[in-house]
Design an enzyme around this catalytic site. Structure first.
Site, PDB file in Angstrom:
ATOM      1  N   PRO A  52       0.835  -1.206   0.000  1.00  0.00           N
ATOM      2  CA  PRO A  52       0.000   0.000   0.000  1.00  0.00           C
ATOM      3  C   PRO A  52       0.866   1.252   0.000  1.00  0.00           C
ATOM      4  O   PRO A  52       1.820   1.354   0.777  1.00  0.00           O
ATOM      5  CB  PRO A  52      -0.801  -0.122   1.300  1.00  0.00           C
ATOM      6  N   MET A  53       0.544   2.201  -0.874  1.00  0.00           N
ATOM      7  CA  MET A  53       1.271   3.463  -0.952  1.00  0.00           C
ATOM      8  C   MET A  53       0.266   4.585  -1.157  1.00  0.00           C
ATOM      9  O   MET A  53      -0.509   4.568  -2.121  1.00  0.00           O
ATOM     10  CB  MET A  53       2.280   3.441  -2.107  1.00  0.00           C
ATOM     11  N   CYS A  82       3.418   3.157   8.469  1.00  0.00           N
ATOM     12  CA  CYS A  82       3.631   4.424   7.769  1.00  0.00           C
ATOM     13  C   CYS A  82       4.540   5.337   8.581  1.00  0.00           C
ATOM     14  O   CYS A  82       4.267   5.599   9.760  1.00  0.00           O
ATOM     15  CB  CYS A  82       2.302   5.115   7.504  1.00  0.00           C
ATOM     16  N   LYS A 125       0.561  -4.430   9.184  1.00  0.00           N
ATOM     17  CA  LYS A 125       1.818  -3.970   8.578  1.00  0.00           C
ATOM     18  C   LYS A 125       2.593  -3.173   9.621  1.00  0.00           C
ATOM     19  O   LYS A 125       2.077  -2.223  10.194  1.00  0.00           O
ATOM     20  CB  LYS A 125       1.506  -3.082   7.358  1.00  0.00           C
ATOM     21  N   ASN A 146       9.109  -6.938   3.374  1.00  0.00           N
ATOM     22  CA  ASN A 146       8.993  -5.689   2.630  1.00  0.00           C
ATOM     23  C   ASN A 146      10.293  -4.905   2.773  1.00  0.00           C
ATOM     24  O   ASN A 146      10.875  -4.867   3.847  1.00  0.00           O
ATOM     25  CB  ASN A 146       7.818  -4.884   3.197  1.00  0.00           C
ATOM     26  N   GLY A 147      10.731  -4.310   1.662  1.00  0.00           N
ATOM     27  CA  GLY A 147      11.919  -3.469   1.709  1.00  0.00           C
ATOM     28  C   GLY A 147      12.935  -3.831   0.653  1.00  0.00           C
ATOM     29  O   GLY A 147      13.513  -4.917   0.681  1.00  0.00           O
ATOM     30  N   ASP A 148      13.134  -2.924  -0.309  1.00  0.00           N
ATOM     31  CA  ASP A 148      14.193  -3.031  -1.320  1.00  0.00           C
ATOM     32  C   ASP A 148      14.008  -4.156  -2.325  1.00  0.00           C
ATOM     33  O   ASP A 148      14.961  -4.544  -2.999  1.00  0.00           O
ATOM     34  CB  ASP A 148      15.570  -3.189  -0.665  1.00  0.00           C
TER      35      ASP A 148
END
Length: 332
Positions: A16-17, A100, A139, A200-202
């Protein structure tokens, strides 16, 4: 990999962004290989549910199942009511945002700021899980800062409260999106839990996705910024995980076709002039690695109508496909 009754195949999730994962982008990423696409975060305060922005974020008509909706807030009862409201409006999975890092979100004690209060985390998760009969996911980040990496504790609290799956961004809140993702922390969390854990991440390439899955033991990976302007990354990763071979990159013609379809979907969803304005950031992402990118953006960003935006984009990618200079390159 399953979240409640839903099989997520391939195990690739569009993260989600805010301002990015709207319905047109979610539908596009699902069509191009994402197993799940999570909505932009929806505020839990009911005073804002009838704004144009919230109504669009809660629009899931025609969206392929399962529909995952992220909610954000601070007050357990309010978040529980937001979960019920979104389920009544089409959500099949509820995702709670405690990851977030944005200042305006954390200043309101939402997002990753919640990780500073483990008792409140427990109350929120319990309230939301008990409020709905659909799977609830969470998250988080690895902690608030380097001195307070309490993600393993939060993870156990969440699992005990009935969370169906957990996504972990391998950075602390104060890192924002800098530094290197802490895959070892995600691996430790995965080893300690029995529910699915997502890394999640990179994750920005098929090989990186495979590496992260191996290193963390995670059940799935989330792809965020790497999908901006490159939604076909999901099919590339899925193919690599299945075959250990890399797909060739899409042709310029296919990229142009995907982008034009995305623009039309944005125009239809938001109308004019809002759809034209929102499309500009996507145009920049799609073109960032293309010849004469600056010239293209300088011209296309001046387009005020959907027709003009589509025409300029078609001309640009048509010229690239034909191997000739873009028609507006000199003027720009």
């Amino acid at each position: 990999m399953r979240i409640g009754p839903y099989t997520i195949d391939p195990p690739l999730i569009l993260a989600p962004m805010a301002g990015v994962t709207d319905k047109p982008f979610r539908q596009l990423c699902k069509r191009l290989g994402a197993g799940l696409a999570v909505s932009e975060m929806t505020i839990s305060d009911p005073r804002f549910w009838n704004t144009d922005k919230s109504l669009r974020r809660m629009d899931h008509e025609g969206e392929p199942a399962p529909v995952s909706v992220q909610i954000a807030g601070t007050e357990p009862r309010q978040l529980a009511e937001a979960a019920r409201y979104n389920v009544d409006h089409g959500a099949q999975i509820i995702d709670i945002n405690m990851g977030c890092p944005a200042k305006k979100v954390c200043n309101a004690w939402a997002g990753s700021a919640l990780m500073r209060n483990e008792a409140l985390v427990a109350r929120i998760v319990e309230a939301v899980v008990q409020a709905v009969d659909v799977p609830v996911t969470l998250k988080i980040r690895t902690g608030w800062d380097a001195a307070h990496r309490n993600a393993p504790t939060i993870a156990r609290i969440a699992q005990d409260a009935g969370i169906a799956a957990l996504a972990v961004h391998g950075r602390t809140r104060d890192q924002q999106y800098t530094g290197v993702a802490e895959y070892d922390t995600i691996a430790a969390i995965k080893a300690a839990l029995t529910i699915p854990v997502f890394a999640n991440g990179d994750v920005d390439s098929p090989r990186k996705a495979a590496q992260v899955l191996r290193q963390t033991g995670a059940d799935a990976v989330l792809v965020g910024r790497a999908a901006q302007g490159r939604p076909w990354i999901f099919r590339e990763i899925a193919h690599y995980l299945a075959t250990d071979e890399e797909l060739p990159p899409p042709s310029v013609t296919e990229v142009g076709d995907i982008l034009l379809g995305h623009l039309r979907a944005l125009h239809d969803f938001y109308g004019e002039p809002q759809g034209v304005r929102i499309a500009r950031k996507h145009l920049g992402w799609y073109a960032k690695d293309r010849p004469e990118n600056a010239a293209f953006r300088a011209v296309v960003n001046r387009a005020e109508t959907a027709d003009e935006q589509l025409r300029l984009t078609a001309d640009y990618f048509g010229a690239l496909a034909a191997g000739v200079p873009a028609p507006f390159a000199v003027a720009a």
